[in-house]
Design an enzyme around this catalytic site. Structure first.
Site, PDB file in Angstrom:
ATOM      1  N   GLY A  54       0.824  -1.205   0.000  1.00 20.92           N
ATOM      2  CA  GLY A  54       0.000   0.000   0.000  1.00 20.92           C
ATOM      3  C   GLY A  54       0.852   1.246   0.000  1.00 20.92           C
ATOM      4  CB  THR A  55       0.731   4.326  -1.729  1.00 26.07           C
ATOM      5  OG1 THR A  55       1.302   3.497  -2.745  1.00 26.07           O
ATOM      6  CG2 THR A  55       1.437   5.667  -1.746  1.00 26.07           C
ATOM      7  N   GLY A  56       1.313   4.998   1.537  1.00 26.76           N
ATOM      8  CA  GLY A  56       0.910   5.837   2.650  1.00 26.76           C
ATOM      9  C   GLY A  56       1.226   7.284   2.364  1.00 26.76           C
ATOM     10  N   GLY A 108       5.350   7.275   1.473  1.00 27.67           N
ATOM     11  CA  GLY A 108       6.048   6.331   0.621  1.00 27.67           C
ATOM     12  C   GLY A 108       5.180   5.126   0.356  1.00 27.67           C
ATOM     13  CE  LYS A 167       6.483   4.425   5.053  1.00 22.96           C
ATOM     14  NZ  LYS A 167       5.817   4.516   6.330  1.00 22.96           N
ATOM     15  CG  ASP A 188       1.639   9.540  11.965  1.00 24.85           C
ATOM     16  OD1 ASP A 188       0.515  10.015  12.221  1.00 24.85           O
ATOM     17  OD2 ASP A 188       1.948   9.096  10.845  1.00 24.85           O
TER      18      ASP A 188
HETATM   19  P1  ADP Z   1       0.589   5.162   6.346  1.00 27.71           P
HETATM   20  O1  ADP Z   1       1.052   6.518   5.944  1.00 27.71           O
HETATM   21  O2  ADP Z   1      -0.891   4.967   6.188  1.00 27.71           O
HETATM   22  O3  ADP Z   1       1.093   4.784   7.701  1.00 27.71           O
HETATM   23  P2  ADP Z   1       2.550   3.351   5.216  1.00 27.71           P
HETATM   24  O4  ADP Z   1       3.331   3.813   4.051  1.00 27.71           O
HETATM   25  O5  ADP Z   1       3.238   3.366   6.533  1.00 27.71           O
HETATM   26  O6  ADP Z   1       1.195   4.159   5.279  1.00 27.71           O
HETATM   27  O7  ADP Z   1       2.025   1.898   4.924  1.00 27.71           O
HETATM   28  C1  ADP Z   1       1.406   1.553   3.703  1.00 27.71           C
HETATM   29  C2  ADP Z   1       0.732   0.210   3.846  1.00 27.71           C
HETATM   30  O8  ADP Z   1       1.689  -0.797   4.160  1.00 27.71           O
HETATM   31  C3  ADP Z   1      -0.312   0.162   4.947  1.00 27.71           C
HETATM   32  O9  ADP Z   1      -1.401  -0.592   4.481  1.00 27.71           O
HETATM   33  C4  ADP Z   1       0.367  -0.574   6.071  1.00 27.71           C
HETATM   34  O10 ADP Z   1      -0.563  -1.335   6.818  1.00 27.71           O
HETATM   35  C5  ADP Z   1       1.334  -1.493   5.340  1.00 27.71           C
HETATM   36  N1  ADP Z   1       2.545  -1.734   6.129  1.00 27.71           N
HETATM   37  C6  ADP Z   1       3.464  -0.810   6.502  1.00 27.71           C
HETATM   38  N2  ADP Z   1       4.453  -1.359   7.233  1.00 27.71           N
HETATM   39  C7  ADP Z   1       4.156  -2.689   7.331  1.00 27.71           C
HETATM   40  C8  ADP Z   1       4.791  -3.812   7.983  1.00 27.71           C
HETATM   41  N3  ADP Z   1       5.948  -3.685   8.656  1.00 27.71           N
HETATM   42  N4  ADP Z   1       4.189  -5.015   7.881  1.00 27.71           N
HETATM   43  C9  ADP Z   1       3.025  -5.165   7.197  1.00 27.71           C
HETATM   44  N5  ADP Z   1       2.388  -4.163   6.572  1.00 27.71           N
HETATM   45  C10 ADP Z   1       2.930  -2.929   6.627  1.00 27.71           C
HETATM   46 MG    MG Z   2       2.622   3.906   8.374  1.00 37.44          MG
END
Ligand code: ADP
Ligand code: MG
Length: 277
Positions: A15-17, A20, A37, A139
């Site tokens: 996914g994109t947050g 990143g 990430k 956050d």
């Molecule tokens: P956000 O800005 O919403 O926190 P992130 O970029 O941190 O977005 O995360 C993007 C996606 O990747 C989200 O759906 C999150 O649940 C998933 N994600 C991030 N880190 C992990 C991890 N260590 N293990 C599993 N899923 C992750």
């Molecule tokens: Mg996050």
């Protein structure tokens, strides 16, 4: 020699947050799964890049069972991208659970809320009182609280908020509504440990209610409600004990909120853990 992109096989996008995109990857040498990430640093000013480097170094020192474990980092100069390789949390994040509750009009169990409160507080304790620096999360929100395959809580995205927020400050405010912003921060005070505690209260509340304690159709309305500090009780299904506990964290006066070590030792929490283990 540092790690290289070729050391990993990309299995897919998760996914994109805000800052990143996360990918599920496999380390070729071991076959282990990780998440990386990808953060583009090309447009960052030199001092921001330095701050990012130091935050990632700090991140690599955070070793705690309730904190998403940092594994490695890769700097890919050609694309000006930093890859942070970390533990993969197979259980997903709390936003998935909250969305499901909202859809199905179900409630998570009280035991689960205490469990999340306790283990997230443990993670905060490890960084609020870290030996080399006070690390604030900044956050805490459902999307940054993960579950592993055994149901352990893992807090993720430590520290990065500070670097990346000011980098894309404008975009950040627009993209995500700051539902968990504390009264003191709204009033212009510095973000501090107690602001993390406020966010923890918001998180527990949203787990119970499927919506944040304070909402608004715009930032101004949201800020007014947060400063007002009034919100509905969590559903009657939950005990008075849990309700009072959450109220403690959501005290608009930061001085009256319990520090994290009082949270992890609080009699209500301790007795809940004893009954549920
Ligand atoms: P956000 O800005 O919403 O926190 P992130 O970029 O941190 O977005 O995360 C993007 C996606 O990747 C989200 O759906 C999150 O649940 C998933 N994600 C991030 N880190 C992990 C991890 N260590 N293990 C599993 N899923 C992750
Ligand atoms: Mg996050």
């Amino acid at each position: 020699v540092g790690a290289k992109l070729e050391d990993y096989e990309v299995l897919g996008v998760i996914g994109t947050g805000t800052f990143g995109t996360c990918y599920k990857v496999k380390k070729k040498s071991s076959g282990h799964l990780y998440v990386w990430k990808a953060i583009k640093y090309g447009s960052m000013k030199e001092d921001k890049k330095q701050l990012l480097v130091s935050e990632v170094n700090l991140l690599s020192q955070l070793k705690h069972p309730n904190i998403v474990r940092y594994h490695d980092r890769i700097i890919h100069k050609e694309s000006a991208t930093l890859y942070i390789v970390m533990e993969c949390c197979e259980g997903g994040d709390l936003s998935l659970i909250i969305n499901k509750c909202k859809r199905t009009k179900c409630l998570v169990t009280e035991a689960f809320v205490w469990h999340v409160l306790y283990q997230t507080a443990r993670a905060l304790q490890a960084c609020h009182w870290h030996h080399s620096a006070t690390i604030l999360h900044r956050d805490i929100k459902p999307a940054n609280v993960f579950l592993d395959s055994s149901g352990n809580v893992k807090l993720g995205d430590f520290g990065l908020a500070r670097v990346l927020e000011s980098e894309s400050g404008y975009a950040h405010t627009i993209v995500g509504t700051p539902y968990y912003m504390s009264p003191e921060v709204i009033k212009g005070s510095k973000y501090n440990r107690m602001s993390d505690i406020w966010s923890l209260g918001c998180l527990a509340y949203e787990l119970c209610t499927s919506s944040p304690p304070f909402t608004g159709s715009n930032i101004k309305e949201l800020a007014r409600k947060i400063l007002d500090g009034r919100y509905d009780r969590i559903p009657d299904y939950y005990s008075d004990d849990l309700n009072s506990f959450i109220n403690l964290l959501l005290n608009t006066d930061q001085e009256k909120r319990p520090p994290v070590e009082d949270i992890t030792h609080h009699p209500s929490l301790v007795s809940q853990l004893a009954t549920n283990s």
